[in-house]
Write a protein that holds these residues in place. Structure first.
Motif, PDB file in Angstrom:
ATOM      1  N   THR A 122       0.574  -1.170   0.106  1.00  0.00           N
ATOM      2  CA  THR A 122      -0.106  -0.153   0.056  1.00  0.00           C
ATOM      3  C   THR A 122       0.949   1.276   0.029  1.00  0.00           C
ATOM      4  N   LEU A 123       1.936   1.213   0.914  1.00  0.00           N
ATOM      5  CA  LEU A 123       2.734   2.469   0.601  1.00  0.00           C
ATOM      6  C   LEU A 123       3.222   2.480  -0.458  1.00  0.00           C
ATOM      7  N   TYR A 124       4.103   1.527  -1.132  1.00  0.00           N
ATOM      8  CA  TYR A 124       4.513   1.925  -2.482  1.00  0.00           C
ATOM      9  C   TYR A 124       3.512   2.335  -3.729  1.00  0.00           C
ATOM     10  N   ARG A 125       2.354   1.770  -3.502  1.00  0.00           N
ATOM     11  CA  ARG A 125       1.067   2.372  -4.241  1.00  0.00           C
ATOM     12  C   ARG A 125       1.068   3.857  -3.918  1.00  0.00           C
ATOM     13  N   ARG A 126       0.967   4.093  -2.778  1.00  0.00           N
ATOM     14  CA  ARG A 126       0.579   5.538  -2.622  1.00  0.00           C
ATOM     15  C   ARG A 126       1.664   6.434  -2.910  1.00  0.00           C
ATOM     16  N   LEU A 127       2.985   6.055  -2.712  1.00  0.00           N
ATOM     17  CA  LEU A 127       4.230   6.828  -3.193  1.00  0.00           C
ATOM     18  C   LEU A 127       4.316   6.717  -4.776  1.00  0.00           C
ATOM     19  N   GLY A 128       3.915   5.889  -5.458  1.00  0.00           N
ATOM     20  CA  GLY A 128       3.967   5.915  -6.912  1.00  0.00           C
ATOM     21  C   GLY A 128       2.893   6.974  -7.410  1.00  0.00           C
ATOM     22  N   HIS A 129       1.561   6.903  -6.646  1.00  0.00           N
ATOM     23  CA  HIS A 129       0.677   7.886  -6.937  1.00  0.00           C
ATOM     24  C   HIS A 129       0.968   9.428  -6.682  1.00  0.00           C
ATOM     25  N   GLY A 139       3.707  14.458  -8.902  1.00  0.00           N
ATOM     26  CA  GLY A 139       4.682  15.598  -8.663  1.00  0.00           C
ATOM     27  C   GLY A 139       4.967  16.138  -7.218  1.00  0.00           C
ATOM     28  N   ARG A 140       4.345  15.247  -6.445  1.00  0.00           N
ATOM     29  CA  ARG A 140       4.422  15.779  -4.971  1.00  0.00           C
ATOM     30  C   ARG A 140       5.366  15.329  -4.288  1.00  0.00           C
ATOM     31  N   VAL A 141       6.221  14.191  -4.412  1.00  0.00           N
ATOM     32  CA  VAL A 141       7.330  13.515  -3.827  1.00  0.00           C
ATOM     33  C   VAL A 141       8.115  13.262  -4.772  1.00  0.00           C
ATOM     34  N   ARG A 142       9.403  12.909  -4.098  1.00  0.00           N
ATOM     35  CA  ARG A 142      10.481  12.559  -5.065  1.00  0.00           C
ATOM     36  C   ARG A 142      11.211  11.230  -4.323  1.00  0.00           C
ATOM     37  N   GLY A 179      14.780   3.185  -1.612  1.00  0.00           N
ATOM     38  CA  GLY A 179      14.076   2.990  -0.532  1.00  0.00           C
ATOM     39  C   GLY A 179      14.105   4.322   0.297  1.00  0.00           C
ATOM     40  N   PHE A 180      14.429   5.461  -0.259  1.00  0.00           N
ATOM     41  CA  PHE A 180      14.530   6.742   0.622  1.00  0.00           C
ATOM     42  C   PHE A 180      13.385   7.616  -0.133  1.00  0.00           C
ATOM     43  N   TRP A 181      12.652   8.482   0.417  1.00  0.00           N
ATOM     44  CA  TRP A 181      11.659   9.189  -0.433  1.00  0.00           C
ATOM     45  C   TRP A 181      11.698  10.565   0.593  1.00  0.00           C
TER      46      TRP A 181
END
Length: 605
Positions: free
Chosen positions: A574-581, A586-589, A594-596
């Motif tokens: 779920t975390l990876y899915r939310r990070l990909g979204h 363009g909100r995260v990098r 393994g570091f965001w």
């Protein structure tokens, strides 16, 4: 004929008279025919010391050939010179194919050939007794004989030949009467012979007599190896290792593969050849007592697999990550608790099912690994701990062992003693096609690790005498050959992990979709269940808020996935899915693997 009869009669009569009067007979040369006996004795001595006399024999042969060339073929001197140059060059370039592996040995052979050929050329042109050719031949032969007499392998071969000349008596003493030696070869570490067994004898009979053979040949304990010859049942290769080639550790030379489709090089056999084995579509088992070198073998395997851009590696280490944590940057998932291990294996089965469905829809039979569709390898350290502490994981490992071949989902397990209790009641152990046995204490454990009947067939893992030494049983390794794995120490593990971590592949879309479908199924199942008392109805919204907050407050190096899971309570998929979204918005990098963190104005576009 009558004269011979009379002579024999007179000899007997004279002998009776001498005995009657106490006269000792006078021994004559003709009576005992000493001359033939002397000739035979001299011939036997020449044959016995033929190796030491070889330089004299060669010198005499060169002199004789020079006389023949000068008398009958004096015009052949250019042919002799050209042949000499060709033979010397051939020995320098291809001498290793005629049992001259070392450059200094090839150089000596080439120089000796050049000396003999040059002398023959001059003898054919000027005459073999023209000054100073006789002196040059004598002095040169003596100078070139010194390295021959001092050469270690020559002296070893002579010693071996004299030892094996007594083989009929040795064979009779050890219970292999009727066997004989067909050939012998001396190498750097000892010698090997090809045995032709007697009628009705088998390789297993010779293996049983290994301790007796060691005593009869005067070797150290554990020095003899006996292997069958696949082509003939009445042949066996016996190797005597006088100097242990694996007495010292072998440093790891670095990754040997760039794709999981290539065989991994785990170490070296005693003859110096590499131990290569393919892990794709094969499950593996590492067994041996504590301190036998299993962890070292696992490190070498990981050192090669992490260099492959077409393989994803998951790890389970219930010793709280003590063994696999140094590789964490190269492992997509690492479970250190029974609950996490159970979840990891459940996800692996979901990926397996997803890949099988995809292959069925596409009409394919196997999953071909590539950077966009990597193979999945699950490495489990101390498998017995997993079965004891997470009994529910057994059904997942059993499913992967049975069905993981086609979709390229592989299990590699390490354990001390893979008994039925330790491996569970499923088919995991029977599906392990690659088996490495490091040192064990009890003979019966040989069959537990390598398979039923392997101890009787000569797989003597209980005789391994140093950490890192192992026997390997695999489709391409079906005879017992001792090997030693490479040494990859802690510093080497750290350097290798740092070098390989940036090049690890992401999970393919089909496998990710399978995980998402499983997560959605879990969510729907939990939604129809009555919520526990005091449960928060707005947990997804709170988790998203916690995720954004953690990303906003992350340092420039980013927050690790583990920290984000702790802060949000999300599962890893779920975390990876939310990070990909959020990344697509363009909100995260992603700063590194393994570091965001949240995207900032100073970040490059």
């Amino acid at each position: 004929m009558s004269r011979h009869r009379t002579s024999r009669y007179e000899m007997r009569r004279n002998a009776r008279r001498m005995r009657r009067y106490g006269i000792q007979p006078v021994v004559t040369v003709n009576d005992l025919e000493v001359a033939p006996l002397v000739i035979v004795s001299i011939a036997r001595l020449i044959w016995r010391y033929r190796s030491e006399l070889a330089p004299l024999t060669v010198a005499g042969s060169v002199l004789l050939n020079g006389m023949v060339l000068r008398h009958w073929f004096p015009e052949w001197w250019p042919t002799v010179l050209i042949s000499t140059i060709g033979m010397a060059i051939a020995l320098v370039i291809g001498g290793r194919w005629v049992n001259l592996p070392r450059p200094i040995e090839r150089g000596y052979a080439a120089f000796t050939t050049a000396f003999a050929g040059t002398w023959l050329t001059l003898a054919a042109y000027y005459g073999p007794f023209t000054t100073p050719l006789p002196a040059v031949l004598g002095i040169g032969s003596f100078v070139l004989a010194v390295p021959w007499w001092a050469h270690r392998r020559r002296r070893a071969r002579v010693r071996v030949e004299r030892t094996l000349a007594a083989w009929p008596d040795i064979a009779q003493a050890v219970g292999l009467a009727g066997s004989r030696i067909q050939s012998a070869m001396v190498d750097l570490w000892g010698y090997r012979v090809r045995l032709k067994l007697g009628r009705g004898q088998t390789v297993e009979d010779a293996i049983k007599q290994m301790p007796a053979l060691e005593s009869a040949l005067g070797t150290r304990r554990g020095a003899i190896r006996i292997q069958p010859v696949p082509e003939l049942a009445n042949r066996a290769d016996m190797r005597v290792v006088e100097k242990d080639p694996h007495a010292d550790a072998i440093p790891w030379p670095g990754p040997s593969i760039t794709s999981v489709t290539q065989p991994v090089k785990l170490g070296l056999f005693e003859d110096g050849s590499p131990v290569r084995v393919l892990f794709l579509r094969r499950h593996g088992l590492f067994g041996g007592i504590a301190g036998a070198g299993k962890s070292g073998g696992v490190n070498v395997l990981l050192g090669d697999l992490t260099a492959c851009p077409d393989a994803i590696i998951w790890g389970i280490d219930l010793k709280r990550g003590m063994e696999l944590m140094p590789w964490a940057s190269c492992l997509d998932r690492l479970a250190t608790t029974p609950q996490a291990a159970d979840a990891l294996l459940a996800d692996a089965v979901a990926i397996l099912d997803g890949r099988v469905d995809h292959l069925t829809q596409q009409g394919l039979r196997v999953w071909e690994p590539s950077p966009d569709a990597p193979a999945l390898i699950i490495l489990i350290d101390e498998y017995a701990e997993l079965i004891e502490e997470a009994p529910g994981a057994e059904r997942y490992t059993d499913s992967i062992a049975r069905r993981g071949r086609a979709p390229a989902v592989t299990l590699v397990a390490a354990t001390q003693r893979p008994s039925q209790r330790a491996m569970g009641k499923g088919a995991v152990r029977s599906q392990m096609d690659i088996r490495l046995s490091f040192r064990i204490r009890e003979q019966r454990d040989v069959d537990l690790i390598l398979g039923q009947g392997m101890l009787k067939a000569g797989w003597h893992a209980h005789r391994l005498d140093a950490p890192g030494k192992f026997l390997i049983s695999a489709p391409e390794h079906d005879v017992p050959r001792r090997a030693r794995t490479y040494l990859l120490d802690d510093e080497g593990v750290q350097r290798t992990a740092e070098r390989h971590a940036p090049n690890r592949p992401p999970l393919d879309a089909i496998s990710a979709a399978a995980l998402e479908a499983q997560e959605a199924l879990k969510t729907s199942q939990s939604a129809v269940r009555p919520s526990p008392r005091h449960a928060r109805s707005n947990f997804p919204q709170d988790a998203d808020v916690a995720l954004i907050t953690a990303l906003d407050t992350a340092p420039d190096a980013g927050a690790s996935v583990g920290d984000l899971i702790t802060a949000t309570g999300m599962s890893r998929p779920t975390l990876y899915r939310r990070l990909g979204h959020l990344e697509r918005e363009g909100r995260v990098r992603q700063i590194s693997r393994g570091f965001w963190r949240s995207r900032r104005d100073s970040d490059p576009e």
